[in-house]
Design a protein around this motif. Sequence first.
Motif, PDB file in Angstrom:
ATOM      1  N   PHE A   1       0.419  -8.281  -7.664  1.00  0.00           N
ATOM      2  CA  PHE A   1      -0.098  -7.224  -8.535  1.00  0.00           C
ATOM      3  C   PHE A   1      -1.616  -7.317  -8.662  1.00  0.00           C
ATOM      4  O   PHE A   1      -2.339  -6.334  -8.455  1.00  0.00           O
ATOM      5  CB  PHE A   1       0.558  -7.328  -9.909  1.00  0.00           C
ATOM      6  CG  PHE A   1      -0.032  -6.416 -10.945  1.00  0.00           C
ATOM      7  CD1 PHE A   1       0.383  -5.099 -11.057  1.00  0.00           C
ATOM      8  CD2 PHE A   1      -1.026  -6.879 -11.813  1.00  0.00           C
ATOM      9  CE1 PHE A   1      -0.165  -4.257 -12.011  1.00  0.00           C
ATOM     10  CE2 PHE A   1      -1.582  -6.039 -12.763  1.00  0.00           C
ATOM     11  CZ  PHE A   1      -1.151  -4.733 -12.864  1.00  0.00           C
ATOM     12  N   LEU A   2      -2.122  -8.495  -9.005  1.00  0.00           N
ATOM     13  CA  LEU A   2      -3.556  -8.682  -9.184  1.00  0.00           C
ATOM     14  C   LEU A   2      -4.317  -8.533  -7.869  1.00  0.00           C
ATOM     15  O   LEU A   2      -5.431  -8.002  -7.843  1.00  0.00           O
ATOM     16  CB  LEU A   2      -3.827 -10.053  -9.800  1.00  0.00           C
ATOM     17  CG  LEU A   2      -3.309 -10.254 -11.228  1.00  0.00           C
ATOM     18  CD1 LEU A   2      -3.529 -11.698 -11.682  1.00  0.00           C
ATOM     19  CD2 LEU A   2      -3.988  -9.281 -12.197  1.00  0.00           C
ATOM     20  N   SER A   3      -3.715  -8.982  -6.786  1.00  0.00           N
ATOM     21  CA  SER A   3      -4.362  -8.858  -5.472  1.00  0.00           C
ATOM     22  C   SER A   3      -4.498  -7.393  -5.075  1.00  0.00           C
ATOM     23  O   SER A   3      -5.555  -6.954  -4.587  1.00  0.00           O
ATOM     24  CB  SER A   3      -3.557  -9.618  -4.416  1.00  0.00           C
ATOM     25  OG  SER A   3      -3.469 -10.990  -4.724  1.00  0.00           O
TER      26      SER A   3
ATOM     27  N   ALA B   1      -2.530   2.548  -9.137  1.00  0.00           N
ATOM     28  CA  ALA B   1      -1.157   2.212  -9.520  1.00  0.00           C
ATOM     29  C   ALA B   1      -0.221   2.357  -8.327  1.00  0.00           C
ATOM     30  O   ALA B   1       0.730   1.575  -8.163  1.00  0.00           O
ATOM     31  CB  ALA B   1      -0.693   3.128 -10.656  1.00  0.00           C
ATOM     32  N   GLU B   2      -0.502   3.357  -7.478  1.00  0.00           N
ATOM     33  CA  GLU B   2       0.337   3.555  -6.294  1.00  0.00           C
ATOM     34  C   GLU B   2       0.230   2.381  -5.327  1.00  0.00           C
ATOM     35  O   GLU B   2       1.235   1.891  -4.811  1.00  0.00           O
ATOM     36  CB  GLU B   2      -0.074   4.844  -5.578  1.00  0.00           C
ATOM     37  CG  GLU B   2       0.730   5.119  -4.317  1.00  0.00           C
ATOM     38  CD  GLU B   2       0.341   6.410  -3.629  1.00  0.00           C
ATOM     39  OE1 GLU B   2       0.485   6.494  -2.400  1.00  0.00           O
ATOM     40  OE2 GLU B   2      -0.129   7.327  -4.326  1.00  0.00           O
ATOM     41  N   THR B   3      -0.998   1.917  -5.090  1.00  0.00           N
ATOM     42  CA  THR B   3      -1.162   0.799  -4.160  1.00  0.00           C
ATOM     43  C   THR B   3      -0.586  -0.487  -4.728  1.00  0.00           C
ATOM     44  O   THR B   3      -0.053  -1.315  -3.981  1.00  0.00           O
ATOM     45  CB  THR B   3      -2.648   0.588  -3.816  1.00  0.00           C
ATOM     46  OG1 THR B   3      -3.385   0.262  -4.994  1.00  0.00           O
ATOM     47  CG2 THR B   3      -3.247   1.828  -3.197  1.00  0.00           C
ATOM     48  N   VAL B   4      -0.690  -0.658  -6.037  1.00  0.00           N
ATOM     49  CA  VAL B   4      -0.115  -1.852  -6.665  1.00  0.00           C
ATOM     50  C   VAL B   4       1.402  -1.853  -6.502  1.00  0.00           C
ATOM     51  O   VAL B   4       2.002  -2.852  -6.087  1.00  0.00           O
ATOM     52  CB  VAL B   4      -0.508  -1.916  -8.159  1.00  0.00           C
ATOM     53  CG1 VAL B   4       0.313  -2.986  -8.877  1.00  0.00           C
ATOM     54  CG2 VAL B   4      -1.993  -2.215  -8.312  1.00  0.00           C
ATOM     55  N   ILE B   5       2.032  -0.718  -6.827  1.00  0.00           N
ATOM     56  CA  ILE B   5       3.489  -0.610  -6.676  1.00  0.00           C
ATOM     57  C   ILE B   5       3.883  -0.825  -5.221  1.00  0.00           C
ATOM     58  O   ILE B   5       4.846  -1.543  -4.913  1.00  0.00           O
ATOM     59  CB  ILE B   5       3.967   0.781  -7.161  1.00  0.00           C
ATOM     60  CG1 ILE B   5       3.723   0.924  -8.666  1.00  0.00           C
ATOM     61  CG2 ILE B   5       5.448   0.980  -6.843  1.00  0.00           C
ATOM     62  CD1 ILE B   5       3.925   2.336  -9.173  1.00  0.00           C
TER      63      ILE B   5
ATOM     64  N   PHE C   1       2.349  -2.525  -2.740  1.00  0.00           N
ATOM     65  CA  PHE C   1       2.242  -3.877  -2.209  1.00  0.00           C
ATOM     66  C   PHE C   1       3.171  -4.866  -2.908  1.00  0.00           C
ATOM     67  O   PHE C   1       3.657  -5.806  -2.273  1.00  0.00           O
ATOM     68  CB  PHE C   1       0.789  -4.354  -2.258  1.00  0.00           C
ATOM     69  CG  PHE C   1       0.030  -4.006  -1.007  1.00  0.00           C
ATOM     70  CD1 PHE C   1      -0.143  -4.928  -0.002  1.00  0.00           C
ATOM     71  CD2 PHE C   1      -0.478  -2.738  -0.833  1.00  0.00           C
ATOM     72  CE1 PHE C   1      -0.819  -4.600   1.164  1.00  0.00           C
ATOM     73  CE2 PHE C   1      -1.160  -2.394   0.319  1.00  0.00           C
ATOM     74  CZ  PHE C   1      -1.332  -3.329   1.325  1.00  0.00           C
ATOM     75  N   VAL C   2       3.423  -4.681  -4.183  1.00  0.00           N
ATOM     76  CA  VAL C   2       4.371  -5.563  -4.869  1.00  0.00           C
ATOM     77  C   VAL C   2       5.768  -5.407  -4.272  1.00  0.00           C
ATOM     78  O   VAL C   2       6.457  -6.388  -3.970  1.00  0.00           O
ATOM     79  CB  VAL C   2       4.391  -5.269  -6.385  1.00  0.00           C
ATOM     80  CG1 VAL C   2       5.553  -5.998  -7.054  1.00  0.00           C
ATOM     81  CG2 VAL C   2       3.071  -5.702  -7.032  1.00  0.00           C
ATOM     82  N   ILE C   3       6.172  -4.154  -4.056  1.00  0.00           N
ATOM     83  CA  ILE C   3       7.491  -3.902  -3.467  1.00  0.00           C
ATOM     84  C   ILE C   3       7.520  -4.329  -2.005  1.00  0.00           C
ATOM     85  O   ILE C   3       8.505  -4.891  -1.524  1.00  0.00           O
ATOM     86  CB  ILE C   3       7.863  -2.406  -3.616  1.00  0.00           C
ATOM     87  CG1 ILE C   3       7.998  -2.046  -5.092  1.00  0.00           C
ATOM     88  CG2 ILE C   3       9.172  -2.103  -2.875  1.00  0.00           C
ATOM     89  CD1 ILE C   3       8.270  -0.577  -5.343  1.00  0.00           C
TER      90      ILE C   3
ATOM     91  N   SER D   1       8.515   0.806   0.654  1.00  0.00           N
ATOM     92  CA  SER D   1       7.661   0.549  -0.507  1.00  0.00           C
ATOM     93  C   SER D   1       6.697   1.702  -0.763  1.00  0.00           C
ATOM     94  O   SER D   1       6.460   2.086  -1.910  1.00  0.00           O
ATOM     95  CB  SER D   1       6.884  -0.754  -0.311  1.00  0.00           C
ATOM     96  OG  SER D   1       6.099  -0.707   0.865  1.00  0.00           O
ATOM     97  N   LYS D   2       6.155   2.290   0.297  1.00  0.00           N
ATOM     98  CA  LYS D   2       5.219   3.391   0.127  1.00  0.00           C
ATOM     99  C   LYS D   2       5.907   4.649  -0.369  1.00  0.00           C
ATOM    100  O   LYS D   2       5.332   5.411  -1.162  1.00  0.00           O
ATOM    101  CB  LYS D   2       4.505   3.681   1.458  1.00  0.00           C
ATOM    102  CG  LYS D   2       3.335   4.647   1.312  1.00  0.00           C
ATOM    103  CD  LYS D   2       2.249   4.060   0.438  1.00  0.00           C
ATOM    104  CE  LYS D   2       1.019   4.966   0.402  1.00  0.00           C
ATOM    105  NZ  LYS D   2      -0.050   4.399  -0.466  1.00  0.00           N
TER     106      LYS D   2
END
Length: 322
Positions: free
Chosen positions: A141-143, A205-209, A211-213, A245-246
Amino acid sequence: MANDKGIFVHLVAGGAGGTAGAVATCPLEVVKTRLQSSLGNSLASAHHPAFRPSHNTVLAHAAGIHTSQGAVFPVMRTRTGSLRYCLAHILETEGVQGLFRGLGPNLVGVAPSRAIYFFSYANMKTFLNSRLTPDTPVVHFLSALTAGFTSCSLTNPIWFVKTRLQLDQKRNNRLTVRECIRQINEQHGIRGFYKGITASYYGMAETVIHFVIYEAIKARLQERYSGDSTNWTDFLRCMVAGATSKTIATCVAYPHEVARTRLREEGTKYRSFFQTLLVVYKEEGRAGLYRGIGTQLVRQIPNTAIMMATYELVVYLFSDSH
């Protein structure tokens, strides 16, 4: 792997992945941008079930739809989806080259943008893994948040120019990159190149979701098929993880893309992120906030699959050869 070698591989892999995806899906990117803009509302009206063209007009400018930007969208006889209608309109009025509007700035922007993103993401993940529990959702998330902020801040002017070029409807005397940059600078100054950046920040928020997924799916697939791993199957699993994920991330955070495109239009009534969302919702309803999402998903699934798999492949090949 040495630090300088790590910097090199993630810069190259990120740039290669982004470039491969951008070239493969450029026509869909153009259509998506047109549908997200205020012109997209006119396009939607033209193929609405209640619409009936008069006198069986096939493609006549006399029966066209005039927009506030002076563009004319000719009426089609058959009722088709937005994607097919927009593709047909671009081919008819602008030629094949119209499907590749903004490809130059896209390629100029996508390589450094993805290179910066993946470099920031990989290095921040390495940093956090050394201080927190490694490879947890918090680390991812932080990355992703750090990478998204860095990439958006440094490359927004490139994407602004690309959007303006993709919204240009003229078949002759097309807007060039130099003319576009000059117009933006004369009208708004340097600040003009950062219009829509607030929407991009919300769009992190989209990129965070994503990459986490992505990290979770990739780890699960690697764990499940650890005994049946080859270069080819690993490549396919990265494609599956990236596309899945995307898709989820796009569906959750899509309205920010519509707001960003509207904010980048020339001479419009849209002034800020939330004001734009409110205006779109009042005038076009919930459908307006998700205009073009079908085309976006059709574009994003192969784009992200190609990008993520190419990135992982380049990292693997570089690491394996060194």
